[in-house]
Design an enzyme around this catalytic site. Sequence first.
Site: not given
Ligand SMILES: *Cc1c(COP(=O)(O)O)cnc(C)c1O
Length: 395
Positions: A137, A222, A251
Amino acid sequence: MSINEIIELTDTYLISTYNRFPVIFTRGKGCYLYDEENKEYLDFLCGLGVNNLGHGYPSVVYSIKEQIEKLLHVSNLYYIAQQAKLAELVVKHAFAGKMFFCNSGAEANEAAIKLARLYAKDKGITHPEIITAQKSFHGRTLATVAATGQKKVQKGFEPLFAGFNYVPFQDLSAIEKAINDSTAAVMIEPIQGEGGVHVGSPEYLMGVRDICTKRGVLLILDEVQTGLGRTGKLFCYQHTDIEPDILTMAKALGGGLPIGAILAKKQTADHFVPGTHATTFGGNPLSCSAAMAVVHALVNEGILESCQKIGLYFEEKLRELQGKYPFIQEVRGKGLMWGMELNKEGAQIVKDCLDQGLIINCTMGNVLRFLPPLIISHHEVDKGLAILDKVLSKE
Ligand SMILES: *Cc1c(COP(=O)(O)O)cnc(C)c1O
């Protein structure tokens, strides 16, 4: 205004992109949230991995208050002291490189993808490709939706942004096979969060690093969810001795204020030059002040160590529950990021826990996910998991 009136307003005036629980939280303190009737909830979700220091962490509140009084925003046409200092602080506790600040996780990944494409173009690759993992994701913008290895996130938004190729997670030979002359980067989460809490082993991460180095391909990690202490290190990759070429975070970085960032090795970062990428809000004085307080607290106040210790206790308790209930198939995670895979749907369990005063969520339909505050005590772990136990016993 009553909760029913607010629900009606929401249904009338907000575009319906979420299924929401009928609760309105009005304040938070430490590991707890409180609703309008002052009912107490133990927060084992932290606003989806944002409030890693819990609610109302004093030094974060102080630094936000102090900055609000002085200056909120000026734009990136000018030098911003808080941005420069925050970058220095993150680099000092991560790896040598340079940062770019934006406002969210998806934006951080967008920046990483753009940077990887520039890197590839400079190598003469005309149609660069990025390898990502199935069940990954990476966000909800068009490029990050395409990067995300989940059909349900992409459905309806075709034609998808081109240039992504998906491989199974935790499979080095799949990456070896997928890399070709057009590959610009491999982008993975060290632990897949939304995809069901799948942990990339240290051997896997080291193997991916190895392949990327040998093939001259960038490694993008990520760490939007695993970052900022969640797994017991500031960043999850620090459990190994590898370093990515580009690290993305968001986050928990702003302690609740929106901020995202990338940190890139200098040779990689230098492919961005004035005019190639920009943002209006990114890295403004307020969000950077908050983020500085967050990083300071994580590295200087023993929180990472405590997360590692309590994390082991949390795991032990989850495994006890696994021993007790045969419908729990697997318990996976690290630090204070845990998933409990069930052989059935988890939605009702999440709802029942909420009724009983415990906030958790469920990903992929059947994986209960736990992202408690890193400041949690043994007592609060016991208290929260006793509620879960009670709910599970009625299943
Ligand atoms: C939540 C998340 C995102 C997206 O972050 P947003 O601030 O909602 O755009 C991207 N990568 C990972 C691994 C995430 O958990």
